[in-house]
Enzyme design. Structure first.
Site, PDB file in Angstrom:
ATOM      1  N   HIS A 117       2.328   2.231 -13.122  1.00 21.37           N
ATOM      2  CA  HIS A 117       1.852   2.519 -11.775  1.00 21.37           C
ATOM      3  C   HIS A 117       0.448   1.936 -11.605  1.00 21.37           C
ATOM      4  O   HIS A 117      -0.433   2.206 -12.400  1.00 21.37           O
ATOM      5  CB  HIS A 117       1.827   4.034 -11.580  1.00 21.37           C
ATOM      6  CG  HIS A 117       1.475   4.470 -10.201  1.00 21.37           C
ATOM      7  ND1 HIS A 117       0.169   4.625  -9.788  1.00 21.37           N
ATOM      8  CD2 HIS A 117       2.237   4.797  -9.137  1.00 21.37           C
ATOM      9  CE1 HIS A 117       0.147   5.034  -8.524  1.00 21.37           C
ATOM     10  NE2 HIS A 117       1.390   5.148  -8.104  1.00 21.37           N
ATOM     11  N   ASP A 175      -0.537  -2.735   4.224  1.00 24.60           N
ATOM     12  CA  ASP A 175      -0.211  -2.063   2.964  1.00 24.60           C
ATOM     13  C   ASP A 175       0.773  -0.954   3.294  1.00 24.60           C
ATOM     14  O   ASP A 175       0.393   0.047   3.907  1.00 24.60           O
ATOM     15  CB  ASP A 175      -1.474  -1.504   2.312  1.00 24.60           C
ATOM     16  CG  ASP A 175      -1.208  -0.962   0.906  1.00 24.60           C
ATOM     17  OD1 ASP A 175      -0.084  -1.128   0.405  1.00 24.60           O
ATOM     18  OD2 ASP A 175      -2.134  -0.376   0.317  1.00 24.60           O
ATOM     19  N   MET A 176       2.018  -1.112   2.909  1.00 18.92           N
ATOM     20  CA  MET A 176       3.050  -0.181   3.349  1.00 18.92           C
ATOM     21  C   MET A 176       4.102   0.035   2.287  1.00 18.92           C
ATOM     22  O   MET A 176       4.429  -0.867   1.511  1.00 18.92           O
ATOM     23  CB  MET A 176       3.725  -0.707   4.612  1.00 18.92           C
ATOM     24  CG  MET A 176       4.213  -2.141   4.492  1.00 18.92           C
ATOM     25  SD  MET A 176       5.215  -2.680   5.871  1.00 18.92           S
ATOM     26  CE  MET A 176       6.862  -2.468   5.180  1.00 18.92           C
ATOM     27  N   ALA A 177       4.601   1.244   2.242  1.00 15.28           N
ATOM     28  CA  ALA A 177       5.773   1.528   1.427  1.00 15.28           C
ATOM     29  C   ALA A 177       7.004   1.151   2.241  1.00 15.28           C
ATOM     30  O   ALA A 177       6.953   1.061   3.473  1.00 15.28           O
ATOM     31  CB  ALA A 177       5.810   3.012   1.068  1.00 15.28           C
ATOM     32  N   LYS A 227      16.972  -1.678   7.528  1.00 14.36           N
ATOM     33  CA  LYS A 227      15.942  -2.709   7.371  1.00 14.36           C
ATOM     34  C   LYS A 227      14.998  -2.370   6.219  1.00 14.36           C
ATOM     35  O   LYS A 227      14.669  -3.217   5.390  1.00 14.36           O
ATOM     36  CB  LYS A 227      15.167  -2.871   8.677  1.00 14.36           C
ATOM     37  CG  LYS A 227      16.027  -3.396   9.823  1.00 14.36           C
ATOM     38  CD  LYS A 227      15.223  -3.547  11.111  1.00 14.36           C
ATOM     39  CE  LYS A 227      16.108  -4.043  12.239  1.00 14.36           C
ATOM     40  NZ  LYS A 227      15.361  -4.183  13.504  1.00 14.36           N
ATOM     41  N   GLY A 309      -4.761  -2.280   8.583  1.00  9.83           N
ATOM     42  CA  GLY A 309      -5.929  -2.196   7.714  1.00  9.83           C
ATOM     43  C   GLY A 309      -7.194  -1.779   8.434  1.00  9.83           C
ATOM     44  O   GLY A 309      -8.183  -1.398   7.793  1.00  9.83           O
TER      45      GLY A 309
END
Length: 355
Positions: A117, A175-177, A227, A309
């Site tokens: 991680h 920045d995304m999960a 998606k 951001g």
């Protein structure tokens, strides 16, 4: 609630890692990346992760002094074997290599295997901004999310981060999960005793739930249905299958698998803007694009439009100036950790921990 500065948090984290035998440079790197998460407001990936890192280090599930090697090398590509080191150490080393190659060849891709991680992906993508490059970073994670239509967690939240420089305007940093929300948000809700919205997760029987504890026993749901599922799958292929790391259900859990390494995979790309067009032209055009969005009329119910951001940049400036309010549960966990490691005595309190 403990109120601390970023420097206090970083100093504390460095002491924790060094007390376990982590080399000073690696301790500094890891602490820096954790604290940057807290400064950006991504509290789930900051110092709150210290206790589980320490647990895995003490169990020998993370290599304290990894021999990080380039095992496949081409002019514009490489594969890095992280030797089961701390993900931040491995990720920083791999992105540094990627940027070096991009400076020489215009574009470079680095795959990583045998990592762990590594915190927020934005940190590594933003390393490219200092070089006036575009950075893209992905990682796979332990299986926490069901494929669209399923209930068995077979995919990670597999986040993606992309940082793009601009001129007078702030860079664009996505920045995304690939889940609707990262697991960390559910953990925060559980710590606060709050319910979660319907649609974030399902319980172990595949039923929608608003209870964070039940969600943590079940599985997250992909953003955008099929998606998000498709994007998570592709990132797992790029990060895990392509690099030779673990993938899908084979990827080790940070919290759950306390008998084996995670073998996380990362995918890193750096693109030199000057290889495509003059940097000044690109930055001017980026500014025009950004301002066209910022100056556009908000829809009903919105006061302002934000670029990816932008909120995190504002949060970083605010917390760097005013400090960080640690969640009471996180602060107590850090105090317990410091006591266990002998960094403070039994009389220490949360209020004195960072003094």
């Amino acid at each position: 609630m403990a109120h601390v500065t970023g420097e206090q948090l970083k100093s504390f984290a460095v002491k924790v890692f060094e007390s376990l035998g982590i080399p000073a440079t690696d301790a500094e790197t890891t602490a820096e990346i954790l604290v940057q998460a807290d400064l950006r407001g991504i509290d789930s990936h900051g110092v709150a992760r210290l206790p589980i890192y320490v647990k895995r280090l003490k169990l020998g599930l993370i290599n304290k002094r990894p021999d990080i090697k380039v095992v496949r090398d081409r002019p514009g590509a490489a594969v890095v074997d992280g030797d089961n080191g701390l993900g931040q150490v491995v990720g920083h080393r791999a992105m540094t290599l990627c940027l070096e190659k991009a400076r020489q060849h215009g574009v470079a891709v680095v795959g990583v295997k045998n990592s762990n991680h590594f915190g927020i992906g934005a940190y590594y993508a933003m390393m490219a901004l200092k070089e006036d490059m575009i950075g893209m970073v992905g990682t796979n994670t332990s299986p926490l999310m069901a494929p669209f239509g399923g209930k068995q967690p077979l995919l990670g939240t597999n986040p993606l981060a992309i940082a793009i420089p601009a001129g007078s305007q702030r860079p664009v940093v996505l920045d995304m999960a690939t889940s609707l929300v990262p697991r960390g948000k559910i953990e925060i809700a559980a710590r606060k005793g709050e319910k979660i919205p319907v649609g974030w997760a399902i319980d172990k029987d595949g039923r929608p739930t608003q209870e964070p504890e039940e969600a943590l026993k079940g599985t997250l749901l992909p953003m955008g249905g099929p998606k998000g599922y498709g994007l998570a799958l592709v990132l797992d292929i790029l990060c895990g299958v392509l690099s030779g790391a673990a993938f899908g259900a084979h990827t080790g859990s940070l919290f759950g698998d306390l008998d084996r390494p995670q073998n996380i995979g990362h995918f890193m790309l750096a693109l030199d803007v000057n290889s495509f067009r003059p940097l000044s032209e690109f930055k001017n055009t980026m500014d025009s694009l950004i301002l066209s969005i910022k100056n556009s009329e908000p829809a009903e119910g919105f006061k302002e439009l934000f670029l990816p951001g932008e909120i995190e940049y504002t949060k970083t400036e605010e917390r760097a100036q005013k400090g960080i309010d640690l969640n009471p549960v996180v602060a107590q966990n850090l105090l317990n950790l410091a006591r266990d490691l002998g960094l403070v005595g039994g009389e220490a309190t949360v209020d004195t921990l960072f003094a």
